[in-house]
Write a protein that holds these residues in place. Sequence first.
Motif, PDB file in Angstrom:
ATOM      1  N   ARG A 155      16.279 -11.705 -26.679  1.00 20.58           N
ATOM      2  CA  ARG A 155      16.376 -10.951 -27.522  1.00 20.58           C
ATOM      3  C   ARG A 155      15.161 -10.688 -28.449  1.00 20.58           C
ATOM      4  NH1 ARG A 155      19.703 -11.941 -33.200  1.00 20.58           N
ATOM      5  NH2 ARG A 155      20.886 -10.031 -33.272  1.00 20.58           N
ATOM      6  N   LEU A 156      15.005  -9.398 -28.254  1.00 19.54           N
ATOM      7  CA  LEU A 156      13.736  -8.743 -29.080  1.00 19.54           C
ATOM      8  C   LEU A 156      14.320  -8.450 -30.455  1.00 19.54           C
ATOM      9  CD1 LEU A 156      11.862  -6.947 -26.062  1.00 19.54           C
ATOM     10  CD2 LEU A 156      11.782  -9.442 -26.728  1.00 19.54           C
ATOM     11  N   SER A 157      13.414  -8.302 -31.442  1.00 19.01           N
ATOM     12  CA  SER A 157      13.684  -7.840 -32.329  1.00 19.01           C
ATOM     13  C   SER A 157      12.666  -6.797 -33.006  1.00 19.01           C
ATOM     14  CB  SER A 157      14.139  -8.847 -33.823  1.00 19.01           C
ATOM     15  OG  SER A 157      13.138  -9.897 -33.975  1.00 19.01           O
ATOM     16  N   CYS A 158      12.802  -5.888 -33.688  1.00 16.22           N
ATOM     17  CA  CYS A 158      12.002  -5.001 -34.462  1.00 16.22           C
ATOM     18  C   CYS A 158      12.368  -4.800 -35.765  1.00 16.22           C
ATOM     19  CB  CYS A 158      11.983  -3.801 -33.609  1.00 16.22           C
ATOM     20  SG  CYS A 158      10.718  -2.462 -34.222  1.00 16.22           S
ATOM     21  N   ALA A 159      11.583  -5.306 -36.781  1.00 18.23           N
ATOM     22  CA  ALA A 159      11.232  -5.336 -38.216  1.00 18.23           C
ATOM     23  C   ALA A 159      10.537  -4.020 -38.625  1.00 18.23           C
ATOM     24  CB  ALA A 159      10.784  -6.768 -38.634  1.00 18.23           C
ATOM     25  N   VAL A 160      11.464  -3.344 -39.315  1.00 14.75           N
ATOM     26  CA  VAL A 160      10.726  -2.012 -39.570  1.00 14.75           C
ATOM     27  C   VAL A 160      10.658  -1.775 -41.251  1.00 14.75           C
ATOM     28  CG1 VAL A 160      10.859   0.529 -39.591  1.00 14.75           C
ATOM     29  CG2 VAL A 160      11.862  -0.896 -37.747  1.00 14.75           C
ATOM     30  N   SER A 161       9.223  -1.778 -41.723  1.00 16.22           N
ATOM     31  CA  SER A 161       9.208  -1.664 -43.251  1.00 16.22           C
ATOM     32  C   SER A 161       9.142  -0.171 -43.484  1.00 16.22           C
ATOM     33  CB  SER A 161       7.576  -2.141 -43.538  1.00 16.22           C
ATOM     34  OG  SER A 161       6.611  -1.521 -42.939  1.00 16.22           O
ATOM     35  N   ALA A 162      10.346   0.316 -43.855  1.00 18.03           N
ATOM     36  CA  ALA A 162      10.440   1.880 -44.272  1.00 18.03           C
ATOM     37  C   ALA A 162      11.194   1.806 -45.620  1.00 18.03           C
ATOM     38  CB  ALA A 162      10.889   2.662 -43.161  1.00 18.03           C
ATOM     39  N   ARG A 163      10.890   2.462 -46.479  1.00 22.78           N
ATOM     40  CA  ARG A 163      11.926   2.786 -47.606  1.00 22.78           C
ATOM     41  C   ARG A 163      13.349   3.090 -47.452  1.00 22.78           C
ATOM     42  NH1 ARG A 163       9.067   5.398 -52.857  1.00 22.78           N
ATOM     43  NH2 ARG A 163       8.062   3.517 -52.324  1.00 22.78           N
ATOM     44  N   THR A 164      13.614   4.099 -46.267  1.00 23.99           N
ATOM     45  CA  THR A 164      14.957   4.582 -46.075  1.00 23.99           C
ATOM     46  C   THR A 164      14.908   4.422 -44.458  1.00 23.99           C
ATOM     47  OG1 THR A 164      13.995   6.645 -46.102  1.00 23.99           O
ATOM     48  CG2 THR A 164      15.069   5.988 -48.016  1.00 23.99           C
ATOM     49  N   PHE A 165      15.219   3.264 -44.290  1.00 23.09           N
ATOM     50  CA  PHE A 165      15.104   2.786 -42.704  1.00 23.09           C
ATOM     51  C   PHE A 165      16.394   3.454 -41.964  1.00 23.09           C
ATOM     52  CE2 PHE A 165      15.082   0.645 -38.900  1.00 23.09           C
ATOM     53  CZ  PHE A 165      16.075  -0.033 -38.461  1.00 23.09           C
ATOM     54  N   SER A 166      17.385   3.756 -42.692  1.00 23.13           N
ATOM     55  CA  SER A 166      18.927   4.349 -42.175  1.00 23.13           C
ATOM     56  C   SER A 166      18.319   5.943 -41.857  1.00 23.13           C
ATOM     57  CB  SER A 166      19.562   4.313 -43.230  1.00 23.13           C
ATOM     58  OG  SER A 166      19.457   4.889 -44.264  1.00 23.13           O
ATOM     59  N   GLY A 167      17.219   6.557 -42.289  1.00 27.93           N
ATOM     60  CA  GLY A 167      16.803   7.629 -41.761  1.00 27.93           C
ATOM     61  C   GLY A 167      16.061   7.882 -40.368  1.00 27.93           C
ATOM     62  N   TYR A 168      15.643   6.533 -39.882  1.00 27.41           N
ATOM     63  CA  TYR A 168      14.815   6.570 -38.765  1.00 27.41           C
ATOM     64  C   TYR A 168      15.794   6.134 -37.496  1.00 27.41           C
ATOM     65  CZ  TYR A 168      10.659   6.425 -41.612  1.00 27.41           C
ATOM     66  OH  TYR A 168       9.878   6.725 -42.505  1.00 27.41           O
ATOM     67  N   GLY A 169      15.385   6.989 -36.479  1.00 29.45           N
ATOM     68  CA  GLY A 169      15.773   6.842 -35.053  1.00 29.45           C
ATOM     69  C   GLY A 169      14.689   5.773 -34.381  1.00 29.45           C
TER      70      GLY A 169
END
Length: 126
Positions: free
Chosen positions: A19-33
Motif C-alpha cells: 500500500r503506497l501513500s502520498c501525503a500532499v501539502s496543499a492548502r486546499t487539497f480537495s481541489g487537486y486531482g
Amino acid sequence: QVQLVEAGGGLVQAGGSLRLSCAVSARTFSGYGVAWFRQALGKEREFVAGISRSGGSMTYAGSVKGRFTISRDNAKNTVYLQMNSLQPTDTARYYCAADWRLSDTSPTASSGYDYWGQGTQVTVSS
C-alpha cells in the motif's frame, strides 16, 4: 508551494501486496486531482491510476485494473494506492502527481500534472 511525499514502497514476492501513500501539502487539497505514475528501469514513465478531487472518479491503466485501487482521504491530505497480486512486471519507481483541477477529473498524461513527488521504489521478486 505544493509538496508530495510518497511512502510504502519495498520488496515483495510475486502475488503479494503493498500500500503506497502520498501525503500532499496543499492548502486546499480537495481541489487537486491526483495520480500515480511509474517508471521502470529503461522505460518511459507510465500512468497507473488517477483519482478526481472529490474521489468520485477513478481511472486505471489496463495493466493494473482489478489489482490496484486508488483512494483518497481529503481530511488527511493523502492519496493511497493499494496494490494486490503484484507481479515482477510491476517493479518500478512509483511517483505521485497532483494538479489543481476545475473539473472533477484526473488526466492520464503526465503533462497534466504540475506537482510531483520524489517517488518510492517497488520491487517484486518472482
